[in-house]
Design a protein around this motif. Structure first.
Motif, short mmCIF file in Angstrom:
data_model
loop_
_atom_site.label_atom_id
_atom_site.label_comp_id
_atom_site.label_asym_id
_atom_site.label_seq_id
_atom_site.Cartn_x
_atom_site.Cartn_y
_atom_site.Cartn_z
N ARG A 104 -4.17 -1.62 -8.02
CA ARG A 104 -4.26 -0.16 -8.03
C ARG A 104 -3.62 0.48 -6.80
O ARG A 104 -3.47 1.70 -6.74
CB ARG A 104 -5.73 0.27 -8.07
CG ARG A 104 -6.50 -0.16 -9.31
CD ARG A 104 -7.98 0.12 -9.14
NE ARG A 104 -8.77 -0.32 -10.30
CZ ARG A 104 -9.22 0.52 -11.23
NH1 ARG A 104 -8.98 1.80 -11.13
NH2 ARG A 104 -9.93 0.05 -12.24
N ALA A 105 -3.26 -0.33 -5.84
CA ALA A 105 -2.78 0.20 -4.56
C ALA A 105 -1.29 0.52 -4.60
O ALA A 105 -0.47 -0.33 -4.96
CB ALA A 105 -3.04 -0.82 -3.46
N ILE A 106 -0.96 1.73 -4.22
CA ILE A 106 0.43 2.16 -4.27
C ILE A 106 1.32 1.29 -3.39
O ILE A 106 2.49 1.06 -3.71
CB ILE A 106 0.54 3.66 -3.89
CG1 ILE A 106 1.90 4.23 -4.26
CG2 ILE A 106 0.23 3.87 -2.40
CD1 ILE A 106 1.97 5.74 -4.15
N GLU A 107 0.77 0.79 -2.31
CA GLU A 107 1.57 -0.03 -1.39
C GLU A 107 1.95 -1.38 -1.96
O GLU A 107 2.80 -2.07 -1.41
CB GLU A 107 0.84 -0.20 -0.05
CG GLU A 107 -0.52 -0.85 -0.15
CD GLU A 107 -1.64 0.17 -0.23
OE1 GLU A 107 -1.43 1.28 -0.77
OE2 GLU A 107 -2.75 -0.15 0.26
N SER A 108 1.33 -1.76 -3.06
CA SER A 108 1.68 -3.04 -3.71
C SER A 108 2.98 -2.96 -4.49
O SER A 108 3.57 -3.98 -4.82
CB SER A 108 0.56 -3.46 -4.66
OG SER A 108 -0.63 -3.76 -3.97
#
Length: 122
Positions: A104-108
């Motif tokens: 869910r993390a945008i940084e992924s």
């Protein structure tokens, strides 16, 4: 990985749209994010290539469904019961090496499509 999103448009509240995102290669996770005017980009949904991990934001759960066609390297976002607050630019993204806990993390997400505008009128 290059991503090409399509399917946005203008729809009345309560209507449906299906977004598509064609990828030039495979990725462990594919996700959808959206950004409304004046707001930060937020997570909408994500799916693993194996389909073993699927996640939807609470704000869209029960209305939106993410799916993937691995043969076509294409991820879809079926959006039903649309609301005016769903109005945003929708982006697809690819996370080649993310782990489930970070889906869910945008940084992924390393690769991003150009975005497609969804406008829901009241």
């Amino acid at each position: 990985v290059q991503l090409q999103a399509s399917g946005g448009g203008l729809v009345q509240a309560g209507g449906s749209l299906r977004l598509s995102c064609a990828a030039s290669g495979s990725s462990r996770f594919m996700g959808w994010f959206r950004q409304a005017p004046g707001k930060e980009r937020e997570f909408v949904a994500a799916i693993s290539r194996s389909r073993s991990s699927i996640a939807h934001a609470e704000s869209v759960k029960g209305r939106f469904t993410v799916s993937i066609d691995t043969a076509k390297n294409t991820v879809y976002l079926q959006m039903n019961s649309l609301k005016p607050e769903d109005t945003a630019v929708y982006y697809c993204a690819a996370a080649p090496s993310a782990i489930v806990g970070m889906m869910r993390a945008i940084e992924s997400y390393k690769y991003w499509g150009q975005g497609t505008l969804v406008t829901v009128s009241s």
